[in-house]
Design a protein around this motif. Structure first.
Motif, short mmCIF file in Angstrom:
data_model
loop_
_atom_site.label_atom_id
_atom_site.label_comp_id
_atom_site.label_asym_id
_atom_site.label_seq_id
_atom_site.Cartn_x
_atom_site.Cartn_y
_atom_site.Cartn_z
N LYS A 182 1.84 5.51 0.02
CA LYS A 182 1.68 6.53 0.63
C LYS A 182 0.66 7.46 -0.14
O LYS A 182 0.55 7.49 -1.32
CB LYS A 182 2.88 7.48 0.95
CG LYS A 182 3.77 6.78 2.02
CD LYS A 182 4.79 7.91 2.53
CE LYS A 182 5.57 7.34 3.65
NZ LYS A 182 6.84 8.14 4.22
N ASP B 44 0.90 -1.12 0.07
CA ASP B 44 0.06 0.05 -0.02
C ASP B 44 0.99 1.34 0.02
O ASP B 44 1.91 1.47 0.87
CB ASP B 44 -0.88 -0.05 1.14
CG ASP B 44 -1.94 1.26 1.33
OD1 ASP B 44 -2.39 1.56 0.01
OD2 ASP B 44 -2.65 1.24 2.19
N ILE C 139 -6.13 7.41 4.39
CA ILE C 139 -5.67 6.06 5.00
C ILE C 139 -5.98 5.78 6.36
O ILE C 139 -6.50 4.76 6.78
CB ILE C 139 -3.88 6.32 5.22
CG1 ILE C 139 -3.18 6.39 3.83
CG2 ILE C 139 -3.14 5.21 6.21
CD1 ILE C 139 -1.65 6.76 3.63
N LYS D 243 2.74 2.38 5.24
CA LYS D 243 2.64 2.47 3.74
C LYS D 243 3.95 2.95 3.36
O LYS D 243 4.89 3.56 4.18
CB LYS D 243 1.79 4.00 3.73
CG LYS D 243 0.46 3.70 4.63
CD LYS D 243 -0.37 2.49 4.16
CE LYS D 243 -1.59 2.05 5.31
NZ LYS D 243 -2.37 1.03 4.71
#
Length: 325
Positions: free
Chosen positions: A200, A198, A206, A289
């Motif tokens: 940023k 995953d 998020i 992330k």
């Protein structure tokens, strides 16, 4: 025709390890519980609800990749017969697309899903051969590296290892590099891995994914306390713990905690008493992330060479293919 063989750890051994891990975590100076124990039968079902929640974009992003790019992925795997090993497959709804593509190409392979949840393995053994006629399947119940070592004793074929769903995000950067190095030690030069990261993005997007409005992620975290009550004869008062996630956009770390609402005692089995202060946290999980540069660096530091990258249309997620050097 299909073939299914299962290897599962004895229940008594699993329970003993679970107990010791829980006691060690709750007696640490900073209390913690291992996120790998989220996934009992109830936890598996709750996580399916999380993946379907509007805020949890990760599953949709990776599903888009698998639906539209499995053929391109499969082209990396063609050649001699191989073992397709999937670490933490869940319900395999994403890898299903890749499995179907490989079967369509008549690629000779055996699928080895590895999961700590015996419920997951049993479910895959029941369902996949029905939806994918001709699939050669052997489920392996247990810890990833332990089962990878077991595989060395039963098959000498080349290996392609899937680690999808951003599961690698349940580790810090340092832990992720160490994990990939361990994986590399159990592979041979030329073997491949496909790992989902995953990436940023906006911090609000998020954080919402781990704090959904319906409270499903809250239920997922609290379910581990229920599991400890049921399996280890504990007396957690579930209503006295609050789900609390935080995200640091600088480090890319999203962390989940359970906060003790009051000073309280929890008994586990006949001999253990755990004391909680008011507002004391239990660290539950990290969801790290990454930048693309960081994923490449992990690969190189662990002994792999990045050879393929597959993105969703938003470029929120990447499935990276690495070859073991």
């Amino acid at each position: 025709m299909f073939s299914v063989t299962s290897t599962r750890k004895p229940a008594g051994h699993r329970l003993s390890v679970f107990y010791q891990d829980v006691i060690n975590g709750l007696k640490a100076s900073q209390k913690y519980l291992s996120s790998k124990y989220f996934y009992d039968e109830a936890g598996d079902k709750i996580f399916q609800q999380i993946m379907a929640s509007p805020e949890y974009y990760l599953t949709r992003c990776e599903m888009e990749i698998m639906q539209h790019q499995s053929a391109a992925m499969a082209s990396f795997f063609e050649g001699e017969p191989f073992d397709l090993v999937e670490l933490g497959p869940g319900d395999a709804t994403k890898s299903l697309h890749l499995l179907r593509e490989l079967l369509k190409r008549k690629t000779p392979f055996t699928y080895y899903p590895i999961d700590i949840s015996s419920h997951v393995i049993g479910s895959l053994e029941d369902k996949l051969p029905v939806s994918l006629p001709g699939l050669q399947l052997q489920g392996l119940n247990g810890e990833y590296m332990d089962r990878m070592e077991y595989m060395e004793n039963i098959s000498q074929r080349r290996k392609i290892v899937l680690f999808m769903g951003a599961n690698i995000g349940n580790m810090t950067m340092q832990q992720a590099t160490h994990f990939c190095r361990q994986l590399h030690h159990r592979m041979r030069p030329g073997d491949l891995s496909l790992i989902g990261f995953d990436l940023k993005k906006h911090p609000g997007t998020i954080l919402d994914a781990y704090n959904d409005r319906q409270g499903v992620t809250r239920s997922f975290n609290l379910n581990l306390l229920k599991r400890i009550n049921r399996e280890l004869d504990a007396d957690f008062n579930i209503g006295q713990f609050e789900h609390y996630p935080v995200y640091d956009p600088g480090s890319g770390s999203c962390r989940s905690y359970l906060i003790s609402r009051t000073a309280q005692e929890v008994h586990i089995g006949d001999n253990e008493v755990i004391h909680f202060r008011e507002n004391e946290p239990i660290y539950m999980e990290i969801s790290q992330k990454f930048t693309i540069m960081q994923t490449d660096q992990i690969a190189i530091n662990a002994g792999f060479v990045p050879v393929g990258q597959f993105f969703d249309t938003k470029k929120w997620f990447i499935d990276a293919i690495w070859v073991a050097a």
